[in-house]
Scaffold this motif. Structure first.
Motif, mmCIF file in Angstrom:
data_model
loop_
_atom_site.group_PDB
_atom_site.id
_atom_site.type_symbol
_atom_site.label_atom_id
_atom_site.label_comp_id
_atom_site.label_asym_id
_atom_site.label_seq_id
_atom_site.Cartn_x
_atom_site.Cartn_y
_atom_site.Cartn_z
ATOM 1 N N LEU A 1 0.837 -1.202 0.000
ATOM 2 C CA LEU A 1 0.000 0.000 0.000
ATOM 3 C C LEU A 1 0.871 1.251 0.000
ATOM 4 C CD1 LEU A 1 -2.709 1.455 0.253
ATOM 5 C CD2 LEU A 1 -2.579 1.100 2.731
ATOM 6 N N SER A 2 1.952 1.232 0.767
ATOM 7 C CA SER A 2 2.873 2.362 0.803
ATOM 8 C C SER A 2 3.459 2.629 -0.579
ATOM 9 C CB SER A 2 3.988 2.083 1.817
ATOM 10 O OG SER A 2 4.996 3.077 1.766
ATOM 11 N N TRP A 3 3.907 1.576 -1.230
ATOM 12 C CA TRP A 3 4.476 1.743 -2.572
ATOM 13 C C TRP A 3 3.426 2.269 -3.548
ATOM 14 C CZ3 TRP A 3 9.113 1.786 -4.885
ATOM 15 C CH2 TRP A 3 9.138 1.705 -6.275
ATOM 16 N N ALA A 4 2.212 1.756 -3.467
ATOM 17 C CA ALA A 4 1.153 2.178 -4.377
ATOM 18 C C ALA A 4 0.814 3.652 -4.194
ATOM 19 C CB ALA A 4 -0.090 1.314 -4.162
ATOM 20 N N LEU A 5 0.784 4.130 -2.961
ATOM 21 C CA LEU A 5 0.502 5.544 -2.718
ATOM 22 C C LEU A 5 1.598 6.430 -3.303
ATOM 23 C CD1 LEU A 5 -0.804 5.352 0.965
ATOM 24 C CD2 LEU A 5 -2.152 5.816 -1.094
ATOM 25 N N GLY A 6 2.856 5.976 -3.198
ATOM 26 C CA GLY A 6 3.947 6.747 -3.797
ATOM 27 C C GLY A 6 3.839 6.821 -5.305
ATOM 28 N N VAL A 7 3.530 5.705 -5.946
ATOM 29 C CA VAL A 7 3.364 5.702 -7.407
ATOM 30 C C VAL A 7 2.143 6.530 -7.800
ATOM 31 C CG1 VAL A 7 2.928 4.234 -9.418
ATOM 32 C CG2 VAL A 7 4.525 3.481 -7.651
ATOM 33 N N GLY A 8 1.082 6.441 -6.999
ATOM 34 C CA GLY A 8 -0.109 7.230 -7.292
ATOM 35 C C GLY A 8 0.161 8.719 -7.271
ATOM 36 N N TRP A 9 0.945 9.173 -6.297
ATOM 37 C CA TRP A 9 1.311 10.591 -6.274
ATOM 38 C C TRP A 9 2.141 10.951 -7.498
ATOM 39 C CZ3 TRP A 9 0.499 15.297 -4.539
ATOM 40 C CH2 TRP A 9 1.493 16.257 -4.764
ATOM 41 N N LEU A 10 3.056 10.088 -7.902
ATOM 42 C CA LEU A 10 3.883 10.360 -9.080
ATOM 43 C C LEU A 10 3.015 10.602 -10.305
ATOM 44 C CD1 LEU A 10 6.576 10.406 -10.648
ATOM 45 C CD2 LEU A 10 6.462 7.915 -10.746
ATOM 46 N N VAL A 11 2.029 9.741 -10.527
ATOM 47 C CA VAL A 11 1.147 9.890 -11.690
ATOM 48 C C VAL A 11 0.299 11.151 -11.561
ATOM 49 C CG1 VAL A 11 -0.760 8.848 -12.962
ATOM 50 C CG2 VAL A 11 1.090 7.404 -12.085
ATOM 51 N N LEU A 12 -0.290 11.356 -10.397
ATOM 52 C CA LEU A 12 -1.178 12.501 -10.199
ATOM 53 C C LEU A 12 -0.425 13.818 -10.312
ATOM 54 C CD1 LEU A 12 -4.134 13.147 -9.512
ATOM 55 C CD2 LEU A 12 -3.479 13.171 -7.097
ATOM 56 N N ALA A 13 0.777 13.885 -9.734
ATOM 57 C CA ALA A 13 1.556 15.122 -9.789
ATOM 58 C C ALA A 13 1.987 15.440 -11.211
ATOM 59 C CB ALA A 13 2.769 15.007 -8.871
ATOM 60 N N CYS A 14 2.401 14.420 -11.951
ATOM 61 C CA CYS A 14 2.812 14.657 -13.337
ATOM 62 C C CYS A 14 1.633 15.121 -14.187
ATOM 63 C CB CYS A 14 3.421 13.386 -13.920
ATOM 64 S SG CYS A 14 5.031 12.941 -13.229
ATOM 65 N N PHE A 15 0.460 14.540 -13.964
ATOM 66 C CA PHE A 15 -0.720 14.925 -14.743
ATOM 67 C C PHE A 15 -1.186 16.336 -14.386
ATOM 68 C CE2 PHE A 15 -5.313 15.158 -15.439
ATOM 69 C CZ PHE A 15 -5.389 14.768 -16.764
#
Length: 734
Positions: A632-646
């Motif tokens: 879950l921790s890793w997924a939240l980090g990747v989710g922020w990466l996608v959301l921030a880039c978009f």
């Protein structure tokens, strides 16, 4: 003094006489390459060998060996037998011998015995030994095993010291029963192998036919310029759309992060091409053109992004796939054979090796991207269709997208893989190939993560990800429809219920089965756990961490749920082309988000470094916490990466991951995932010697696996994946 000279003379005469007797035997036998030495045996009657095998071995003592070796055939056979080397405490019991030298002889065959090592005398756990022997081809499989216990009888006296160590080690450590014996023999084509070749031939015919039809349809017609339907030298009946433009028509149709780099390939059928009678573009011609090599190659290599997509996903896909290949390359020798396994486990204490041990988090990145794309494009499609949602089309689309390429790889692996490798170590490690003959249907139904009950016995064991992703896709409409009809409240309630259930289930399973993280062992050891009991290998993987947690949807859905939430947010947010990073509130919010995301990404990857370095065992509570929240921790980090880039807060990170150079490789992700373990099998099992584990050699293997995997993925994608994806869209549009 005279006595010493007399003694020296007697010894010299005795030695000279023995030498002459050896070189010139009285029986008058002639040797084609010079007179041979006389062979003396301690015993020519080994009890355990069959009569025919024993006779052939005895006769080989007087037959010539290889032309470049002035030795008898028996000498070459014995020289080809596997012998112990250094590193027994590191479980170096892979004594392959010389396959090539044995097969150069006439009338012999190479056999590889997989046997059990009793580690009590060495103070190690029981393990397996693989010992190669070279025997006459008239010998059977039992002779291949018993030959090792007949060395006392068949080894000449002058070879006694050379084989003393082998005899001692076999008698001291190896149990006299083999779990598997594979001999090098010519295999005739089986019926299912012929069927596999027929399927491959049909695809080749379709590719050639489709390419010819596409070339023919693209040729301009020599029509007079005075024709009424010609203006300015341009054929008005010929569509001016390019292949890439045509594929952009149906943007937003893709939901799997492994299949396409863009949300959709678009329909070839959507090209409204109007030709004169000679070039009439019928439905059948469009179906054949789906197999056009030139079109498919140009599409894969096209570096242009489609509009309405999230460009940073391309780079995330490529690096996630490269990370998976890295982890598998470094850990594969543990499964197929490594001569210094202990040194391999010592590397876990290195901080750089944490990337290898925790490469499974790359799969969670794919879960995040998959959930995001499913939510994003389904909400767009439902909105465009006025709120209507066809469950049948939703599921059928997914199945038809994934299955053709998936089943083609499975078919090739099941029917043809046994002919790809020559050395017996290839055939002896084809357990996965044998499992496919029995359990292929579980892959077709995407239940191979449940049956067979443990990962080791499944077909194409690495495809557990596809089963999980399909199962997540099946339940995703519950969350999507809740989000569409009730907005943020509906999404929050459904995600909270599913997320809490998953986390609780994971923690309870880890606690009930008392799974522990031991710093003195590889984390991946839990996937293939074997114990040796009463001279037989007993698999205990059924109750291991992977069979209970690692490949189960109720324990792995958390990253997918995070992806669904990110997809909902991306759908609600407008795409930001210019960053508002200069505004103070936005700047501080972005910096805080990146700092938190960095911690969330690094914690699960490097959090166990201290445990591995100290070779400690993590406490029960800490193990439960790590297994429950790490993904879950890793997924939240990747989710922020996608959301921030978009949203425009990615900066140089967004520019890097969104670069067009990643797009062709991103389109090959699905095919690379299917083919990269096969490339690793070819790399490691195609060797005559065991893999010796060093950082330099593994980097070389990794680069070879990376290039080979994407090369195979290119062929698979162009010849199978893209044509059937286009056919699926053509059938739907009909």
């Amino acid at each position: 003094m005279k006595f010493l000279l007399l003694l020296f003379g007697v010894c010299w005469l005795h030695t000279t006489g023995a030498f002459l007797a050896e070189m010139f035997p009285r029986d008058g036998r002639k040797w084609p390459y010079g007179q041979p030495k006389k062979l003396e045996y301690r015993n020519l009657v080994p009890v355990s060998l069959s009569d025919d095998c024993l006779k052939a071995i005895n006769e080989s003592a007087f037959l010539p060996g290889l032309k470049h070796l002035n030795h008898s055939k028996l000498d070459v056979m014995l020289d080809s037998v596997g012998k112990p080397g250094a590193g027994l405490l590191s479980r170096n019991f892979l004594w392959y011998g010389s396959y090539q030298q044995c097969t150069e002889l006439t009338g012999t065959k190479y056999c590889l015995n997989t046997m059990i090592v009793n580690g009590d005398n060495l103070g190690i756990k029981p393990t397996k030994a693989e010992i190669g022997v070279c025997i006459p081809d008239i010998c059977n499989d039992d002779d291949a095993i018993n030959f090792l216990w007949s060395l006392e009888a068949v080894v000449p006296t002058r070879w006694k010291k050379a084989y003393a160590a082998l005899e001692v080690y076999i008698l001291a450590f190896v149990e006299k029963n083999a779990t598997n014996t594979v001999c090098e023999t010519e295999q005739p084509l089986e019926k299912h192998s012929i069927a596999g070749l027929v399927v491959c031939s049909c695809i080749i015919v379709l590719l050639l036919t489709g390419s010819i039809v596409d070339w023919y349809m693209s040729q301009p017609l020599p029509i007079p310029s005075s024709a009424g339907w010609m203006k300015g030298g341009r054929n008005m009946f010929t569509s001016q759309r390019t292949a890439t433009q045509a594929r952009n028509i149906n943007d937003g149709d893709e939901t799997d992060p492994l299949i396409r780099a863009s949300p959709a390939m678009g329909l070839l059928s959507s090209q409204v091409l109007s030709y004169p009678d000679r070039h009439r573009d019928t439905w059948y011609s469009r179906a054949l053109r789906c197999f056009s090599l030139q079109r498919n190659v140009l599409f894969v290599l096209d570096p242009k992004h489609n509009t309405g997509t999230v460009p940073c996903l391309h780079g995330i896909r490529v690096f996630s796939m490269a990370w998976i290949i890295l982890g598998h390359t470094y850990l594969w020798p543990q499964f197929v054979g490594c001569s210094n396994l202990r040194e391999m486990s010592i590397m876990t204490s290195q901080i750089s090796f944490q990337l290898v041990l925790n490469s499974t988090f790359a799969v969670d990145s794919f879960f995040v991207l998959s959930g995001m794309l499913v939510m994003f494009w389904t909400l767009r499609r439902v909105g465009n269709d006025g709120g209507t949602f066809s469950v049948v089309k939703f599921y059928a689309h997914r199945f038809l997208r994934l299955t053709p390429a998936y089943m083609f790889v499975l078919m090739a692996w099941t029917t043809l893989a046994q002919y790809w490798g020559e050395v017996p170590s290839w055939k002896s490690n084809m357990e996965d190939h044998r499992m496919c003959e029995q359990y292929w249907w579980t892959n077709l139904l995407y239940i191979n993560n449940f049956y067979p009950p443990h990962l080791k016995g499944s077909c194409l064991g690495w495809t557990w990800y596809l089963a999980l992703d399909m199962q997540f896709y099946i339940i995703s409409p519950l969350v999507i429809m809740a989000a569409y009809r009730f907005g943020t409240v509906g999404l929050s309630v459904t995600v909270a219920i599913l997320m809490s259930g998953s986390l609780i289930a994971t923690g309870l399973i880890v606690r009930i089965y008392n799974f522990r993280i031991d710093g003195s062992q590889l984390l991946i050891n839990d996937i293939f756990t074997d114990e040796f009991t009463n001279g037989a290998m007993v698999s205990t993987a059924r109750d291991s961490y992977p069979s209970k947690v690692f490949d189960k949807p109720y324990c792995r859905i958390a990253p997918y749920l995070v992806g669904l939430c990110i997809g909902f947010l991306v759908r609600r947010l407008p795409s930001v082309s210019t960053t508002t990073f200069s505004k103070a509130p936005a700047r501080w919010f972005a910096l805080l988000g990146w700092a938190v995301a960095l911690v969330l990404l690094l914690a699960p990857v490097y959090g166990l470094y201290g445990t591995y370095r100290r070779e400690d065992q993590l406490s029960s509570l800490a193990t439960i916490f790590y297994y429950t929240f790490s993904r879950l921790s890793w997924a939240l980090g990747v989710g922020w990466l996608v959301l921030a880039c978009f949203a425009g807060y990615g900066g140089y990170i967004n520019s890097f991951f969104s670069h067009g150079i990643w797009l062709p490789l991103s389109r090959l992700t699905f095919a690379a995932y299917l083919t990269h373990p096969i490339m690793l099998y070819l790399l490691f099992l195609g060797l005559e010697v065991p893999v010796y584990y060093t950082n330099v050699s593994m980097v070389a293997y990794y680069l070879a696996a990376l290039v080979g995997s994407y090369t195979a993925a290119f062929v698979l994608s162009v010849c199978v994946e893209i044509p059937f994806v286009e056919l699926e869209k053509l059938l739907v549009s009909r």
